[in-house]
Motif scaffolding. Sequence first.
Motif, PDB file in Angstrom:
ATOM      1  N   ARG A   1      -4.915  48.484  -9.380  1.00 44.39           N
ATOM      2  CA  ARG A   1      -5.612  49.655  -9.934  1.00 44.39           C
ATOM      3  C   ARG A   1      -7.117  49.390 -10.039  1.00 44.39           C
ATOM      4  O   ARG A   1      -7.930  50.249  -9.697  1.00 44.39           O
TER       5      ARG A   1
ATOM      6  N   PHE B   1       0.204  50.668 -14.794  1.00 45.63           N
ATOM      7  CA  PHE B   1       0.710  49.317 -14.584  1.00 45.63           C
ATOM      8  C   PHE B   1       0.885  48.627 -15.939  1.00 45.63           C
ATOM      9  O   PHE B   1       0.096  48.836 -16.857  1.00 45.63           O
ATOM     10  N   ASN B   2       1.913  47.820 -16.048  1.00 41.94           N
ATOM     11  CA  ASN B   2       2.075  47.024 -17.261  1.00 41.94           C
ATOM     12  C   ASN B   2       0.803  46.229 -17.541  1.00 41.94           C
ATOM     13  O   ASN B   2       0.155  45.741 -16.615  1.00 41.94           O
ATOM     14  N   TYR B   3       0.490  46.109 -18.825  1.00 44.61           N
ATOM     15  CA  TYR B   3      -0.710  45.369 -19.215  1.00 44.61           C
ATOM     16  C   TYR B   3      -0.336  44.382 -20.309  1.00 44.61           C
ATOM     17  O   TYR B   3       0.350  44.767 -21.266  1.00 44.61           O
TER      18      TYR B   3
ATOM     19  N   GLU C   1      -1.996  44.788 -12.243  1.00 42.87           N
ATOM     20  CA  GLU C   1      -3.027  45.781 -12.530  1.00 42.87           C
ATOM     21  C   GLU C   1      -4.271  45.581 -11.659  1.00 42.87           C
ATOM     22  O   GLU C   1      -5.146  46.443 -11.587  1.00 42.87           O
TER      23      GLU C   1
ATOM     24  N   ILE D   1      -9.101  40.378 -14.790  1.00 38.01           N
ATOM     25  CA  ILE D   1      -7.707  40.625 -15.125  1.00 38.01           C
ATOM     26  C   ILE D   1      -7.300  39.756 -16.311  1.00 38.01           C
ATOM     27  O   ILE D   1      -7.330  38.526 -16.236  1.00 38.01           O
TER      28      ILE D   1
END
Length: 470
Positions: A456, A446-448, A453, A383
């Motif tokens: 996901r 999802f915001n990145y 995230e 991540i």
Amino acid sequence: MEELYADFLVIGSGPAGQKAAIQAAKLGKCVIVIDRGSYPGGECLNAGTIPSKSLREAILNLTEFYSKSYYAQGVEVKDVSVNDLNYSLHNVLNHQREMIERQFKKNDIRLVHGNASFQNCYEVIVRDEFGKETHHINAEKILIASGSSPRNPTHIPFDKDTILDSTRLLDIPALPKSIIVLGGGIIGSEYASFFAALNTNVTLVDKRDSILPYLDKEIGSILYNSLKKIGLKFVGGKEFDSIEKLEKGGVRLSFSDGSYLEADMLLYALGRHANVEGLDIENAGISLTSDGYIPVNSLFQSVVPHIFGAGDVIGGPCLASTSMEQGRLVARNAFGAKSHHFPDTFPIGIYTIPEISSCGYTEQQLQKLGYEYAVGRAYYYEIAKSQIAGNDPKSNEGLFKILFHVDTLEILGIQIIGSGATEVIHIGQVAMSFNARIDYFIDQVFNYPTYAEGYRIAALNGINKVKERS
């Protein structure tokens, strides 16, 4: 002595009492709250949840804990004093106390300071610290939300600087060079990790063989390895025999097998007990359970229908978050407002370093129930947000773990360990409350970069495993 009447009398101004009082006031009721402390907020605000989490945040910030793990590995921990920690802590406490007082004033809630005791099931006497009767209150409905306190067995020689419980710990004059934490439950594990982050020599002791044994085993293993990495030592499977203060200074913890440990300080963290002493609840017709709690039904009513219980005083889960909702539901149930049953699914947060949060089943529970399940994992090193925040990109200390049914793909449990775990768990909680399937997380954006995230990534990992089986 002042004579008062209330539609709703609340004993205790902690999370359950606050939310119950405010909800009853919103329903147009005359509300009085009794609290034995000098400030509102109960143990949660003044000695428990808020102080410990405030200290945790201060420690992480002042020691530059996460950024140091990435940018400056091997550099000594920045020196932090008790004064540094107390400055941050008292800023938070003062703000929260003022906020509660404003909320009570805004909703015309009367706050009475003193010790409550039942005369009968409708009448309560309030006494000051000297035992003088100050108020006589007659109430239509009563909520007992008096909370809990650390267990203080009489054979343990507690003092103000060497042998402490979690409340006394907040007033220590200086940080110890070494500390023994007796009890590997949530409170003991949290404080043990705090002191380890401050570079104190910490030994965590428990009669069980692992820290927080009810955790998902994989999460528990990651926690143990993380704590060991910052210097914490765990001694499991040991029954303590005695605790004594040493003449040379410090404390000795002796075990039943003849061995012992010594340190500058000892934190006794072996459970809490309900605050019912002095309430004279027998005068109201209420008896305690064998564990010392007030028994209630699903509506939080005691055996006396107009007297309710909520929060730690009724036993588990003993979380501030669940206590708040229990209190709110008590007020709605008591006055016939539209209500609902307490949720079956709710998150649990453990503020160790690293923090942990979970919702739903663990792997051990699913195995015991005979479920056919699969596991999706996302490690924090996958991540981007984790590295941006300063976490070690080579570390396996952070994990999203999603448990789901092999056939229906329904999400059965979510376990997270790592930065932001107690924040992002709510995404999974909401999904579970709507009986979402694992592919829900795959089909969403999802915001990145974010920690979220991880859902996901874990979902893709899990669904690919199911596809490989078929």
